[in-house]
Design an enzyme around this catalytic site. Structure first.
Site, PDB file in Angstrom:
ATOM      1  N   CYS A 115       0.842  -1.211   0.000  1.00  0.00           N
ATOM      2  CA  CYS A 115       0.000   0.000   0.000  1.00  0.00           C
ATOM      3  C   CYS A 115       0.870   1.252   0.000  1.00  0.00           C
ATOM      4  CB  CYS A 115      -0.925  -0.034   1.218  1.00  0.00           C
ATOM      5  SG  CYS A 115      -1.825   1.495   1.521  1.00  0.00           S
ATOM      6  N   CYS A 138      -0.071   3.918   2.602  1.00  0.00           N
ATOM      7  CA  CYS A 138       0.320   3.462   3.946  1.00  0.00           C
ATOM      8  C   CYS A 138       1.765   3.838   4.237  1.00  0.00           C
ATOM      9  CB  CYS A 138       0.157   1.951   4.060  1.00  0.00           C
ATOM     10  SG  CYS A 138      -1.538   1.346   3.871  1.00  0.00           S
TER      11      CYS A 138
END
Length: 322
Positions: free
Chosen positions: A81, A84
C-alpha cells in the site's frame, strides 16, 4: 463483525459513561502500583514501546488492555500500500514525539485478515483508536502531519475528559518516590445517572442527567450522557430493517431519515448520519427542514463540537442553508 470484548459503537458508545469511571480507576490503580514500587526502593517498570506491531494473538494485551492507560491508535496497513508508506512514518514519528500520550499499534492486514474483517476494514490505510476498550473511528486514507495532529489532539482530549486517561508519559516520568495524585471522587448524582444508563433504565438516566444539568448547566459529562441516553431511547424499539427500507424508498420522508440517521450514529457511522441529515435539510423546506436541522444539531452534541467530523458537517450544513 465485532472485535473481541470491544464495543463497535464508535464515539456513540452505549456504555461509555460507565466505562469512563472504570477506565480511570484501572489507570489510577496502575499508576499507584508503579509509584508504590518506586517508593519501596524497587526499580520502576521499563517504559513500554510506544510503537508496536500487533497480531491477532497479541491484540487483547497490546491494544485492549493498554487502552486503559493510554489511547491506542490502530494503523491498518499493508506492504503493497503506497499511501500506507506515506502515513505510517508520520504516525510513528508523532508517537515518539507525544511521548506516551498515545500508543501506536500497527496491524498488517495481509497477515491478520481476521482482525481486519472484524473491524470492517475495506480500504487502507484506515486508522482507528481504542480508549478504555471502546472503539473510536478516526480517519481513512493518508493525511498530512498537520491533519494527523488534529485527530490525535482531539483523541487525547476525549480520553482525558471522558475517561480520565492521561497516557503513559506522566507516570513514567515521575521522580523516584513521587506518589500518584489521588483519584477525584465521582459525583454521586452523576454516578446514579451512569448506573441507570448501564442498567438500561433510559428514562431514569435521562431524568438523572437533567437533574444534574439543572444544578450544573455546564457539566459536559452530563450533557454527553443525556445526549446518549436520549439517542438510545429513540432507537431502542426501532426495526432497523424497516427504518432503512423506508428511508431508501422515500428520501423526502423526514421522520424516516431522522430514524435512519440515529441508527447510523449508534452503529458508529458518524459521517453517514451527518451526510444523510445534511442532504435532508437540502431537499426539504419549512418545518420539515427545521426538524432535520435541529435533529442534526442534536447529533453534533452526541459527538462533541471539537470533533473534525462535526466541523466538516457544520460547513456542509451552512452550504445547504445559505
Amino acid at each position: 463483525m465485532q472485535p473481541r470484548n470491544m464495543s463497535m459503537r464508535g464515539v456513540v458508545d452505549l456504555a461509555a459513561v460507565k466505562a469512563a469511571g472504570e477506565a480511570a480507576q484501572k489507570a489510577e490503580q496502575s499508576r499507584a502500583e508503579r509509584a508504590r514500587q518506586v517508593a519501596a526502593g524497587g526499580a520502576p517498570p521499563a517504559p513500554e514501546s510506544l510503537v508496536v506491531d500487533v497480531t491477532e494473538e497479541t491484540f487483547e494485551a497490546e491494544v485492549v488492555q493498554r487502552s486503559a492507560e493510554a489511547p491506542v491508535v490502530v494503523d491498518f496497513w499493508a506492504e503493497w500500500c503506497g499511501p500506507c508508506k506515506q502515513l505510517s512514518p508520520i504516525l510513528e514519528r508523532l508517537a515518539e514525539e507525544y511521548a506516551g500520550r498515545f500508543v501506536l499499534a500497527k496491524i498488517d492486514v495481509d497477515a491478520n485478515q481476521m482482525l481486519a474483517a472484524q473491524f470492517g476494514i475495506q480500504s487502507i490505510p484506515s486508522v482507528m483508536a481504542v480508549v478504555a476498550g471502546q472503539l473510536v473511528p478516526l480517519f481513512q486514507g493518508a493525511v498530512n502531519e498537520a491533519q494527523a495532529r488534529q485527530y490525535l489532539d482531539q483523541l487525547i482530549l476525549v480520553a482525558e475528559q471522558r475517561f480520565g486517561i492521561t497516557g503513559l508519559g506522566a507516570a513514567e516520568a515521575g521522580e523516584p518516590g513521587e506518589a500518584a495524585a489521588p483519584a477525584v471522587p465521582e459525583d454521586p448524582t452523576l454516578a446514579a445517572a451512569h448506573d441507570a444508563l448501564d442498567r438500561g433504565d433510559l428514562g431514569g438516566a435521562i431524568q438523572a442527567y437533567r437533574n444534574v444539568l439543572a444544578d450544573r448547566p455546564g457539566s459536559e459529562e452530563a450533557k454527553l450522557g443525556l445526549a446518549q441516553a436520549e439517542l438510545l431511547q429513540r432507537v431502542r424499539d426501532k426495526d432497523a430493517q424497516a427504518v432503512r427500507k423506508a428511508a431508501a424508498e422515500d428520501p423526502k420522508d423526514v421522520q424516516a431519515q431522522l430514524d435512519a440517521a440515529d441508527l447510523d450514529l449508534v452503529g458508529g457511522h458518524v459521517e453517514d448520519a451527518f451526510g444523510r441529515l445534511v442532504d435532508t435539510v437540502g431537499r426539504t423546506a419549512g418545518e420539515d427542514r427545521d426538524r432535520a436541522r435541529v435533529h442534526l444539531l442534536g447529533l453534533f452534541e452526541v459527538i462533541g463540537a471539537e470533533d473534525p467530523r462535526v466541523a466538516k458537517a457544520r460547513t456542509a450544513l451552512a452550504r445547504v442553508l445559505f
